[in-house]
Structures are given as C-alpha cells and as structure tokens.
Design a protein around this motif. Structure first.
Motif, PDB file in Angstrom:
ATOM      1  N   MET A   1     -55.484  25.385 -30.472  1.00 47.42           N
ATOM      2  CA  MET A   1     -53.763  26.005 -29.976  1.00 47.42           C
ATOM      3  C   MET A   1     -53.882  24.316 -30.624  1.00 47.42           C
ATOM      4  N   ALA A   2     -52.387  23.942 -31.468  1.00 47.26           N
ATOM      5  CA  ALA A   2     -51.353  23.509 -31.718  1.00 47.26           C
ATOM      6  C   ALA A   2     -51.299  22.636 -30.867  1.00 47.26           C
ATOM      7  N   THR A   3     -50.904  21.225 -31.054  1.00 46.16           N
ATOM      8  CA  THR A   3     -50.683  20.269 -30.191  1.00 46.16           C
ATOM      9  C   THR A   3     -48.476  19.485 -30.616  1.00 46.16           C
ATOM     10  N   GLU A   4     -47.713  19.520 -29.593  1.00 46.35           N
ATOM     11  CA  GLU A   4     -46.543  18.385 -30.041  1.00 46.35           C
ATOM     12  C   GLU A   4     -46.916  17.192 -30.102  1.00 46.35           C
ATOM     13  N   LEU A   5     -46.063  16.756 -31.114  1.00 48.59           N
ATOM     14  CA  LEU A   5     -46.003  15.123 -30.839  1.00 48.59           C
ATOM     15  C   LEU A   5     -45.137  14.390 -30.504  1.00 48.59           C
ATOM     16  N   PHE A   6     -43.884  15.170 -29.728  1.00 52.13           N
ATOM     17  CA  PHE A   6     -42.997  15.272 -28.652  1.00 52.13           C
ATOM     18  C   PHE A   6     -42.666  15.628 -27.861  1.00 52.13           C
ATOM     19  N   ASP A   7     -42.373  15.462 -26.522  1.00 53.79           N
ATOM     20  CA  ASP A   7     -41.842  16.622 -25.612  1.00 53.79           C
ATOM     21  C   ASP A   7     -40.629  17.595 -25.834  1.00 53.79           C
ATOM     22  N   LYS A   8     -40.281  18.579 -25.660  1.00 55.04           N
ATOM     23  CA  LYS A   8     -39.133  19.421 -25.756  1.00 55.04           C
ATOM     24  C   LYS A   8     -38.222  18.582 -26.369  1.00 55.04           C
TER      25      LYS A   8
ATOM     26  N   LYS B   1     -37.141  15.348 -26.148  1.00 58.42           N
ATOM     27  CA  LYS B   1     -37.523  14.405 -27.167  1.00 58.42           C
ATOM     28  C   LYS B   1     -37.159  15.051 -28.894  1.00 58.42           C
ATOM     29  N   THR B   2     -37.708  16.259 -29.071  1.00 57.20           N
ATOM     30  CA  THR B   2     -37.523  16.022 -30.067  1.00 57.20           C
ATOM     31  C   THR B   2     -35.860  17.038 -30.425  1.00 57.20           C
ATOM     32  N   ILE B   3     -35.639  17.373 -29.062  1.00 55.35           N
ATOM     33  CA  ILE B   3     -33.799  17.769 -29.369  1.00 55.35           C
ATOM     34  C   ILE B   3     -33.138  16.421 -29.702  1.00 55.35           C
TER      35      ILE B   3
END
Length: 491
Positions: A1-8, A10-12
C-alpha cells in the motif's frame, strides 16, 4: 500500500499556495487524492478503490508491469537525445509505421499532444506556403498558443478581438445536435460543403488554406462521431485548395475504437490523412508523442533550411516504453477487448435510453462512448446540471466519469483498454440508479408512445438513412435504435 507524505488537507493547502489557480482538479468541492493505481482502478489515501472510466492516458492500464519494466531497464542503460544513433528510435518508428497506411512513413517524435499538433501546423505552413487553418467548432487541440487559436473549445472564452483572422471554424459534424442531423439524407456532404464554402470565402479575402485539422472523433466536443465519407469529401476540398488534412489521434488512437487501430480508418480505406498526430496513450502516461506524415511533406519541411531538434523527443527510454505499449496492445488483444467490451457497454447504455427520458443519445466506437443527457428529447435541451449531478454521485459510488461537450451534458467513457464487461455492468448499474433518482425528483417519465407498461420500448419498423439505422415514433420524430451504436462499430 502506497503511503502519503501529507494528509489530504495539507496537500490541498500546498496546492493552493504553490500551483497556478487556473490548474483545476476533478471534483473541486471534494477532490480525490490518488496515491496508486493498477489496471483500470485507482486508489485513494485510504486505499479505497475507484473504477476509472475516463483515463485514456493509461491506455493499457495503470502501472502496467511490462511498461514500467521497459522504462526502468532502459533508464539503467542510457537516456540521451536523438542526435546519437540508437536502435530504439528506429525500431519504434518502424513498428509504429507498420500500423499506418504506407503513405504515412516519416516520424517526428515529441513529448505531448500539444507539441505534436503544434509541429503539425508548422509542417503544413512550410509545405503549402499558406497560412490559414480550418478547424471544427468545439474542437480542442492543445494548450500552446498556436493551438488555443485553433481550439474553439478554448478560444470561445476569449474576447472577439483576440480571435485569429487566419483561423476558420467549420460546423462540427454532429448528427445528433448539429445543423444536419440523423434524418438528413446526406449529412457527410452537407457538413463537407460547409468546409468548401469556408474555403471559397477565404479565397475571396485573398487568404489561402494551409490545413484542415480535426480530431478523428471529437472528444471535448462531446464524443462526436463524424458521418461516414465526411473526411474524404473534406480532404478533396482542402487539397484542391492547396492545403493538407491533419488527423488528430491524440485522444482516440492505438486501437481504442476496436475495429481499427486508428480512428481515421473508420472513414474507410480510401481516406488517408497527410499528417497524423498522436499522444496521450502512446506512452501509457509517459510523456511522449509523435507526428507522422508523408515523405513529400517532410521534405517540404526540410526545404526551409531550419533543422528540427527536440531534446527529449524520441529518447531511448521513451521509445522503449512506446515499444512496450505496442507489445501489450498486441499480446493482450486490447484492441479486440475494446471492440467486445465497448459493444457490450453500448448495449447496456442503449437499454438505459429505453428506460430513462434523460438519455437523449448514445454514440461511440469501441471504448470511446458518449451518453448525451437532455431535459427534452424532442427539443434536445441539454441536461447540464443533471450531468454534473450524475458524475458527482458516481464519484461517491467510487466510479470516475466526466462530462463534456459544449453544454457539459455528455457523459464520457474512455477508460483504460483493460476495462472489462464486469466494469461496464457496474458503471451502468450505478448510472441507472442515479438517473432513476434524478428523474423521480424531477417528475420525468417517458411518453407512453415510447414505453410500454413493462418498460420496454414500443418500436416501429426501422429504416436505413445514410448508413445508420433509425426508427420513427408515432409523432414522426427520429429516434436512435437500441443497436445504433453497435451498428456504427461495423465499417
């Protein structure tokens, strides 16, 4: 499973801060954050699976292992420009040309569909010595300045004073919503005559035609399928005026239409463009594209004395990836899959037309299918708000679809070519329920003359018009039959 660097969120926030505000996202009210994809499925940061019905860039499927491996292996060895000899470049050109008519034999490799179409214009201008370009209404050919000027889909948003006087807009050959419709005895000639008249008016003003450019099947214009014979007739007018015909295959090439490898071939074996452009699916997401033309046009371009060089076009990694894409299309019979699954999808959608008054037209070829929603089937009033409601509610059901066309009322199917019958059934089942909910809220029902008590269509005997089957209802209006789109698949 891929992981995200920032929460959603924060990305926005970072996107709003650092990315140009004109760069929009899908579903702007609640955008999806995608962290990985495979085949015809995309996964968000919660590892929730979405069925991708719109991504014609991931042509052979997201993250296809053969394509990924080909690119990685070549990157380990060499990546350089095309001024050095390398077998990948000529091997790929040879493989690509083998899918095309013999006349189309010279390749120029670039990095995007926009680059390809921009270069195609340069070829046309240099070869003909003329300046004017004819484009179709609602067309979109790319984001660079030369292409915005020939893309009514974009330049209609600009003030009139910014329109290029050397660009002429012909009628879109739309037999559902256009000037000449499915009940016209010869829409191909009628739409081609419009191009002939544009040429005559241009000549009266002292202008000369360099090129006619068209997507082989209009995409942003609303999944428009030109009537058979239209391109041949247009090419005759354009070539008589000293111009060339450019077929834009950026959206619809590489087997998507099922019956043929290139969508322009749907017009018949007697039609061959002078220039063909391709992009999007060519690299399955890797940035590459190509212009293919005749030896005569290529030599005319060389006669300018200016060398053409593209730093990344045709590099060994891009060509390795392009070769892998061709291999997957062949080995996995994806063109055949597009025909089989596309016909099944069209059949399911035609059944929805029999049930839902919001569905005005189903049209397409292979895995390139449009569903035009209307508020009134007789007036063909665009159901723009309803179309937006459908795609947003589908998103909540984790099915990704888009709406386009001049009125944004055409649902667009152009999924990865590994799309299955099960995928088609799932998507159509969701659409069925959503349309039922919307129509119930609006109080919409099919006329009693069109639908019986058990919901099946009461159809009259069919007639043949210009190669397409149509049916007449009790009021004399023409209605598309259940098998119309599948009939169109056969050429």
């Amino acid at each position: 499973m891929a992981t995200e660097l920032f929460d959603k969120q924060k990305t926005i926030d970072l996107r709003k801060k650092h990315i140009g505000p004109s760069c929009k996202v899908f579903f702007s009210h609640d955008p999806i954050k995608i962290v990985r994809a495979r085949g015809q499925y995309m996964f968000n940061e919660k590892d929730e699976k979405y069925l991708d019905c719109i991504n014609n860039v991931a042509h052979v499927g997201h993250s296809h292992p053969m394509v990924v491996s080909a690119g990685a292996k070549q990157m380990e060895l060499l990546n350089t420009n095309s001024r050095f000899l390398h077998d990948n470049l000529v091997q790929y050109a040879q493989r690509l040309q083998a899918t095309l008519p013999d006349k189309l034999s010279v390749c120029y490799f670039v990095n995007s569909g926009s680059e390809a179409n921009d270069l195609a214009l340069r070829l046309a201008w240099q070869y003909t010595g003329h300046k004017d370009v004819i484009t179709l209404n609602n067309a979109y050919h790319g984001h660079v300045s030369s292409l915005i000027q020939i893309s009514p889909y974009k330049f209609h948003q600009l003030p009139d004073k910014e329109h290029n006087p050397h660009v002429h807009v012909a009628l879109s050959p739309d037999v559902y919503r256009g000037r000449y419709r499915e009940d016209h005895p010869d829409p191909a000639s009628a739409y081609a005559d419009n191009v002939r008249d544009i040429i005559a008016k241009a000549h009266e003003k002292g202008h000369k035609i360099a090129a006619f450019i068209a997507e082989s099947l209009q995409s942003c214009g609303g999944q428009v399928i030109p009537p058979a014979g239209y391109f041949q007739k247009v090419a005759e007018h354009v070539r008589r005026a000293g111009g060339v015909f450019i077929a834009d295959e950026v959206q619809v090439g590489f087997g998507r239409v099922g019956t043929h490898f290139w969508a322009f071939q749907l017009q018949g074996d007697d039609f061959v463009p002078d220039i063909v452009t391709m992009g999007k699916p060519i690299g399955n997401g890797h940035p590459m594209s190509c212009v293919v033309t005749t030896r005569e046009v290529a030599e005319g371009f060389t006669a300018s004395g200016m060398e053409y060089f593209n730093t990344f076009g045709g590099n060994p990694v891009s060509c390795a990836i392009g070769l892998a894409v061709l291999d997957v299309i062949e080995q996995e019979n994806l063109q055949g899959n597009a025909l089989e699954v596309g016909s099944y999808l069209t059949h399911l959608l035609q059944e929805q037309k029999d049930k839902h008054p919001l569905v005005g037209d189903i049209r397409g070829r292979g895995l390139f299918v449009g569903v035009e929603l209307v508020r009134d089937r007789v007036k063909r009033t665009p159901a723009t708000a309803e179309a937006q409601d459908v795609i947003y509610r589908l998103k909540e059901e984790r099915v990704l679809l888009s709406a386009d066309g001049p009125d944004r009322n055409v649902l667009k199917f152009k999924p990865p070519m590994c799309f299955s019958k099960d995928d088609a059934q799932l998507a159509v089942e969701k659409i069925d329920q959503i349309l039922t909910d919307i129509e119930t809220a609006l109080g919409m029902t099919l006329p009693s003359t069109a639908v019986s008590e058990n919901g099946s269509s009461k159809r009259k005997a069919h007639v043949e018009e210009n190669g397409h089957h149509v049916y007449a209802n009790g009021k004399g209006h023409k209605q598309a039959p259940t098998n119309r789109a599948s009939k169109r698949v056969r050429t």
